[in-house]
Scaffold this motif. Structure first.
Motif, PDB file in Angstrom:
ATOM      1  N   ASN A 173       0.812   5.068  -4.344  1.00 28.96           N
ATOM      2  CA  ASN A 173      -0.021   5.404  -3.195  1.00 28.96           C
ATOM      3  C   ASN A 173       0.657   6.366  -2.222  1.00 28.96           C
ATOM      4  O   ASN A 173      -0.009   6.973  -1.409  1.00 28.96           O
TER       5      ASN A 173
ATOM      6  N   GLU B   6     -11.044  11.609  -1.202  1.00 26.81           N
ATOM      7  CA  GLU B   6     -12.000  10.804  -0.436  1.00 26.81           C
ATOM      8  C   GLU B   6     -11.423  10.443   0.934  1.00 26.81           C
ATOM      9  O   GLU B   6     -12.140  10.473   1.940  1.00 26.81           O
ATOM     10  N   ILE B   7     -10.139  10.109   0.971  1.00 23.89           N
ATOM     11  CA  ILE B   7      -9.485   9.793   2.243  1.00 23.89           C
ATOM     12  C   ILE B   7      -9.461  11.024   3.142  1.00 23.89           C
ATOM     13  O   ILE B   7      -9.718  10.940   4.347  1.00 23.89           O
TER      14      ILE B   7
ATOM     15  N   ARG C 118      -9.082   9.682  -5.073  1.00 25.59           N
ATOM     16  CA  ARG C 118      -9.014   8.786  -3.918  1.00 25.59           C
ATOM     17  C   ARG C 118      -8.405   9.509  -2.714  1.00 25.59           C
ATOM     18  O   ARG C 118      -8.863   9.361  -1.589  1.00 25.59           O
ATOM     19  N   HIS C 119      -7.371  10.303  -2.966  1.00 25.53           N
ATOM     20  CA  HIS C 119      -6.731  11.062  -1.895  1.00 25.53           C
ATOM     21  C   HIS C 119      -7.733  12.036  -1.266  1.00 25.53           C
ATOM     22  O   HIS C 119      -7.761  12.209  -0.043  1.00 25.53           O
TER      23      HIS C 119
ATOM     24  N   THR D 186       0.818  -1.208   0.000  1.00 27.64           N
ATOM     25  CA  THR D 186       0.000   0.000   0.000  1.00 27.64           C
ATOM     26  C   THR D 186       0.853   1.260   0.000  1.00 27.64           C
ATOM     27  O   THR D 186       0.345   2.340  -0.197  1.00 27.64           O
TER      28      THR D 186
ATOM     29  N   THR E 139     -12.867  11.514   4.677  1.00 28.01           N
ATOM     30  CA  THR E 139     -13.090  10.530   5.741  1.00 28.01           C
ATOM     31  C   THR E 139     -12.345  10.942   7.006  1.00 28.01           C
ATOM     32  O   THR E 139     -12.903  10.893   8.107  1.00 28.01           O
ATOM     33  N   ASP E 140     -11.091  11.351   6.847  1.00 31.57           N
ATOM     34  CA  ASP E 140     -10.313  11.805   8.006  1.00 31.57           C
ATOM     35  C   ASP E 140     -10.984  12.988   8.692  1.00 31.57           C
ATOM     36  O   ASP E 140     -11.081  13.032   9.924  1.00 31.57           O
TER      37      ASP E 140
END
Length: 81
Positions: A9, A54-55, A51-52, A4, A58-59
């Motif tokens: 990533n 979205e993370i 994606r970054h 990962t 979430t954080d």
């Protein structure tokens, strides 16, 4: 199988700063926002940038809901003279 933390990533501090600045410039109403953010960051695809983001969301949700405690930073300096 890749880890990962492979080059696709992993985000350097510089890439993160460029990402933050690009988000400030290209808001959600900007046409082709993710293409522009990816171009501003460099070295990341549109999908990696999305994606970054979205993370990040979430954080923020966890922080704002109190599920991640705010660190208790110790003062590194003294105001006393």
């Amino acid at each position: 199988m890749t880890s990962t933390r492979d080059s696709n990533n992993y985000w350097t501090p510089k890439q993160n700063k460029l990402f933050e600045k690009a988000l400030a410039v290209y808001d959600e109403d900007t046409p082709d926002r993710w293409q522009k953010v990816a171009a501003a960051v460099g070295g990341k695809s549109v999908e990696e940038v999305r994606r970054h983001y979205e993370i990040l969301l979430t954080d923020l949700m966890y922080i704002e809901s109190g599920k991640i405690p705010i660190p208790n930073y110790k003062s590194t300096g003294s105001n006393r003279r």
